[in-house]
Every structure is written in C-alpha cells, then in structure tokens.
Design a protein around this motif. Structure first.
Motif, PDB file in Angstrom:
ATOM      1  N   GLN A 179       0.824  -1.205   0.000  1.00  0.00           N
ATOM      2  CA  GLN A 179       0.000   0.000   0.000  1.00  0.00           C
ATOM      3  C   GLN A 179       0.862   1.261   0.000  1.00  0.00           C
ATOM      4  O   GLN A 179       0.555   2.227  -0.695  1.00  0.00           O
ATOM      5  CB  GLN A 179      -0.921  -0.005   1.221  1.00  0.00           C
ATOM      6  CG  GLN A 179      -1.815   1.230   1.313  1.00  0.00           C
ATOM      7  CD  GLN A 179      -2.633   1.245   2.587  1.00  0.00           C
ATOM      8  OE1 GLN A 179      -2.520   0.349   3.430  1.00  0.00           O
ATOM      9  NE2 GLN A 179      -3.463   2.257   2.741  1.00  0.00           N
ATOM     10  N   GLU A 357      -6.271   0.501  -4.991  1.00  0.00           N
ATOM     11  CA  GLU A 357      -6.799   1.036  -3.745  1.00  0.00           C
ATOM     12  C   GLU A 357      -8.294   0.782  -3.671  1.00  0.00           C
ATOM     13  O   GLU A 357      -8.989   0.841  -4.693  1.00  0.00           O
ATOM     14  CB  GLU A 357      -6.511   2.542  -3.623  1.00  0.00           C
ATOM     15  CG  GLU A 357      -6.907   3.108  -2.270  1.00  0.00           C
ATOM     16  CD  GLU A 357      -6.295   4.467  -1.997  1.00  0.00           C
ATOM     17  OE1 GLU A 357      -6.930   5.261  -1.264  1.00  0.00           O
ATOM     18  OE2 GLU A 357      -5.198   4.743  -2.515  1.00  0.00           O
ATOM     19  N   MET A 371      -5.527   9.519  -4.375  1.00  0.00           N
ATOM     20  CA  MET A 371      -4.802   8.301  -4.732  1.00  0.00           C
ATOM     21  C   MET A 371      -3.599   8.621  -5.621  1.00  0.00           C
ATOM     22  O   MET A 371      -2.512   8.060  -5.443  1.00  0.00           O
ATOM     23  CB  MET A 371      -5.742   7.321  -5.447  1.00  0.00           C
ATOM     24  CG  MET A 371      -5.086   6.020  -5.858  1.00  0.00           C
ATOM     25  SD  MET A 371      -6.224   4.911  -6.702  1.00  0.00           S
ATOM     26  CE  MET A 371      -5.156   3.514  -7.027  1.00  0.00           C
ATOM     27  N   LYS A 375       0.164   7.648  -4.337  1.00  0.00           N
ATOM     28  CA  LYS A 375       0.905   6.619  -5.065  1.00  0.00           C
ATOM     29  C   LYS A 375       2.108   7.185  -5.807  1.00  0.00           C
ATOM     30  O   LYS A 375       2.878   6.416  -6.408  1.00  0.00           O
ATOM     31  CB  LYS A 375      -0.015   5.907  -6.053  1.00  0.00           C
ATOM     32  CG  LYS A 375      -1.222   5.247  -5.410  1.00  0.00           C
ATOM     33  CD  LYS A 375      -0.855   4.237  -4.347  1.00  0.00           C
ATOM     34  CE  LYS A 375      -2.081   3.569  -3.744  1.00  0.00           C
ATOM     35  NZ  LYS A 375      -1.725   2.628  -2.668  1.00  0.00           N
TER      36      LYS A 375
END
Length: 519
Positions: A179, A357, A371, A375
C-alpha cells in the motif's frame, strides 16, 4: 522422508551452536500432495537441541512461541500438522487463480477428481483428500515465503493459536508495504508506456498511466466511508459502530427498531415490502445471478445486492396518478451488509498494474486525486499524462481547490471513446483541457494514438473475474489475495513484454527511493 534443513543448532547464542541435533521424536507419518506423482504417504523427521530446546522441523524451527521458517522455499510446504503440498503444485494452483479465476475450493476439487491413479477406495480415505483449507493456507504461505525471499529475510509467525490467525500479522505487514511502497513493478519502464518526443524545447521522454475502477466489493461497516475492519465478514458493523445495530435500518432514522424486526414503528411498511419482494421468484432468481456473476459490469452492481437496498415512496399502495410539484419523498433502507464501492487500479498502457486502492463510499474525484498523490510521493514519479474517464471533473476539482496545481503540471486527457460518447463538447474542460487531440505527445506521425488509453478497462475484464471469489473474504485476506494476483499478473505481463522486444526495465531513481517511502 522429509528432514530439517540443518543438522546442527543454528542459534549463535546457544552453547551447543554448531553441534549435531538429536532426534526429537519418531518420524511422523504425513500425507504428501505432488504435481506429477499425485498423493502418497511419507514421514517427517523432527530434531531438537538439548541446550536451547529449539525444535527443528522440515519447514521451520520453533524457538519458544516463535515459528521461524528457513530461508528460501522448501520443495514441500507444510499446510497442516500431517499434510504437505509440493511447491510446484502450489505454484500450479496459484496460476489457475491468475489465469482462470479458480477458487481454493475448485482447485482442491479439481485435484481430487484428477487422482485417477489411485484406487477408488483410497480416494475416499480422508487423509488422501486435499481440502479447501489446505489450498487456501498453501496459497498464503507460498506468497509469504516468496515475499520473504525477495526481501532477503525469513518469515516468522506465532507457533501457537489457530492456523487461520497464525499468518494474519505477516499478511497485514505485506499489505501495508504494498500500500505504501507500491507493487514491485511500481518503477516499471518500457517502450510501450514511455516514449521519446521531440518538440520546440528539444527531446524529452513522456509517459502516462490509466486509472479506472471496477465494482467488486467485500463486506464493510454499515456506516458509509468507515474503514474500520469487521470482526467477521458476516458482521454489519465494526467494533466502533456496533451500537448502530439497535436503530432502525432506514437511512436517517434515529429511532430504535422493534423487537424482532429491523425497522421502527414508523417504517414498518418498508420492512413488510422488503419481506414480500424478497420472497418473489424473480427477485430470488436475480439475487442468485448477482451472487454468482463472474465479471461484474456497470450494468450489474455486485456491491448492492437486491435485498440490501429498498427504495420506496411514502405511498405504498401504488404510484400516484400525478407527481407532486416538490416530488415524492424517498425512503431508503439497508437490510443487508454494506460493501466497499470499487477497486481503483492504476495501469500502465503496456498492461503493468502499478497500484490498487479500495474506495469505500463512491468513486469520487477527490478520492482519485488523493490516490494519485499518495501513489506518486517520490519526486519525479508522477507521470506526464493521466488518462481517466472523468478527467474533466478532476480538472474542475483541482482548479477549484486552493493550493492544488496537479492540473497545471500534468496532462489530464479523457480517453477517446469516453470523450466522443460521454462528454459535453460545450464545456471548456471537455473541449479543451481534457481533449486528447490537444496533446501532440499522445499522437504518432500518422495521427494514430501512441498509448493504449483503454488499458485500464481491458485490465478490469480480467480483474473483475475475482468478484465471486473475494466477495465473502475478510479485509486482510481480501487485500492480500488481490495484491498477490496483481503481482503474479505483472510477472506474466513483463515476460510477455520481454518476448515481444519492448525492453522492460526499471527507473532506478524511483525504484530505490521507493524503499524509503512511508507514512
């Protein structure tokens, strides 16, 4: 015969370090499942050290309450006290899941029905039957051993407790690493997703990603956007919101439900309607179809089963001949479990999946923007272009958010299909800022498109096949399973890119910096 990986004590602090171990007990009879030879009986030998009392088994050593696996991956992996599965067979089962969406139950069933070399009476003996828990635990253990090997470490888990909980902490640790640091292919580079482009400012490299979501869903807390895990997948509420079980299930109602029912006195008709429609034949048939669907699409929403949402007018006797000027007030109730909304993927145009995700409430532009930032925390890792089917909404959100400049640093084109069919050409965002024709870096000399902007939707065709497998998994196993499927799929994609001559590699400036990223 299965023996420990060492014949001497390996504990440097032990007075008997380096000395030969003694036999701890008589060899134990075990059942061994193999890929080429089928199932057969064997013996597992265990040894121990007289001084430190460590016990050495074929796969691991036990010191106190800690089970430490040996380096590497053994030829036969222990999945139960008296059951071992060959490493090659577990790899075969994993590839069945990657390529044909085969569940642990079906892999065990396929293997059992394929044991034609065994006499019919032997196939009915319990110890010769491969069970679902064997294949499921074998999948998890093989993935954890591979992960430890790739990181140059060894796997350590508790030796006591249930088998179901033994690997939970190790799974959570790997989930968090992926993650926060991304998939191993996070820093992927190849000629199919990067290109050199010459313009007035000189030659430079451009790259892009494609992001899209697909509704798969797992059970989650009934409070919208709550990310707290459930105790079991059958629960409706997390530990923090379990008090909500005492209230009426109609949205916005703050009254306690009636004894033996799910609604309060004011909304009794809603529950009566729910019970009546739930018994209808067509509703039961639709419910079964949605539970068994393999590839969910936008037309079928597996995260909202028919029995979970009731949407009624105040008047339950029938529709009104005329709608009132201010409209009918709608009553919504949730009798079943809430599920996560969708899985959002970030995919390179070559097919490499760099991130995933889980979105809980909805697929909104703020979540997509968050996101993208999370990321791509490493400087220089943000791609030059991001394809998204709602980039016009994302552009508006960025422009209206103070301090947000992503829309000025990268291109936000909408893929050609969605731009032609689903976007207004009168909006300045759709017609100009997100118009793919406005970016010459995306075009070849013959005006064809260099990057495959539909790659995320094509990937979702494969990814959606796991809906029927993961829909009843807990949060930890759900995340672990999907991440492992993506990892294995990326390995196959990378091998295909190499075979086709696209020269895949890694951006070292991102790859090595990624190991230091944390929250």
């Amino acid at each position: 015969m299965l023996y420990p990986a060492t014949t001497v004590c390996t504990d440097p602090s032990c007075p008997s370090h380096g000395r030969v171990l003694r036999l701890w007990e008589d060899p134990k009879r075990v059942t061994m499942f193999s890929l080429a030879s089928g199932v057969f009986e064997g013996f597992a030998v265990a040894t121990s050290c007289r001084k430190c009392r460590a016990t050495y088994y074929p796969n691991y050593v036990v010191r106190g309450d800690v089970r430490q696996y040996y380096e590497g991956i053994p030829d036969y992996v222990q999945v139960a006290d008296h059951t071992y599965i060959e490493n090659a067979l577990l790899e075969h089962f994993t590839m069945l899941s990657v390529l044909s969406w085969t569940s642990s139950t079906n892999t065990a069933h396929i293997y059992h029905e394929s044991m034609s070399h065994l006499p019919s009476d032997a196939r009915d003996i319990p110890r010769f039957q491969l069970r679902t828990e064997h294949t499921s635990d074998g999948f998890v253990l093989l993935a954890l051993l591979r992960d430890a090997k790739d990181r140059g470490s060894v796997l350590e888990v508790p030796n006591s407790g249930d088998q179901q909980e033994r690997f939970k902490d190790a799974m959570i640790a790997r989930n968090r690493r992926i993650q926060f640091s991304g998939q191993p292919e996070y820093a992927h580079w190849c000629q199919k997703c990067h290109r050199r482009f010459d313009d007035d400012s000189g030659p430079h490299f451009v790259d892009c990603i494609v992001t899209d979501g697909i509704s798969i869903g797992r059970p989650c807390c009934g409070v919208q956007n709550c990310r707290e895990p459930l105790r079991t997948p059958q629960d409706h509420w997390c530990a923090r919101h379990v008090h909500q079980a005492a209230f009426c299930v109609v949205d916005g109602c703050c009254y306690a439900h009636r004894q033996g029912f799910r609604t309060c006195d004011s909304h009794a008709a809603v529950e009566d309607h729910h019970v009546a429609t739930g018994q209808a034949l067509f509703t039961l048939r639709m419910r079964l179809q949605r539970a068994q669907v393999t590839h969910p699409t936008d037309a079928i929403e597996p995260d909202a089963p028919v029995e979970e949402d009731v949407d009624l007018d105040d008047t339950l006797d029938g529709p009104c001949p005329e709608k009132p000027v201010d409209g009918n007030r709608r009553v919504r109730a949730r009798f079943g479990r809430r599920r996560t909304h969708n899985e959002q993927l970030i995919v390179r145009p070559c097919g490499i999946i760099t991130a995933r995700e889980t979105f809980y409430g909805a697929e909104t532009t703020p979540q997509v923007l968050d996101m993208l930032h999370k990321k791509h925390l490493i400087p220089g890792s943000m791609p030059r272009f991001v394809y998204y089917d709602n980039n016009c909404g994302l552009y508006k959100h960025c422009a209206a958010t103070a301090g947000e400049d992503l829309h000025t640093r990268i291109g936000l084109p909408v893929d050609v299909f969605h731009w032609k069919c689903k976007h207004k050409k009168t909006d300045v965002e759709c017609s100009f800022h997100c118009n793919p024709h406005m970016f010459p870096e995306l075009l070849n000399g013959d005006r064809s498109w260099y990057f495959n902007s539909s790659r995320a939707e094509q990937t979702n065709v494969w990814f959606g096949g796991y809906h029927a497998i993961v829909r009843e998994m807990g949060a930890v196993k759900y995340e672990f399973f999907l991440d492992e499927m993506i990892l294995r799929k990326n390995e196959l994609t990378r091998a295909k890119l190499e075979a086709e001559g696209w020269t895949p590699g890694y951006r070292d400036d991102i790859r090595f910096a990624g190991t230091n990223v944390s929250l």
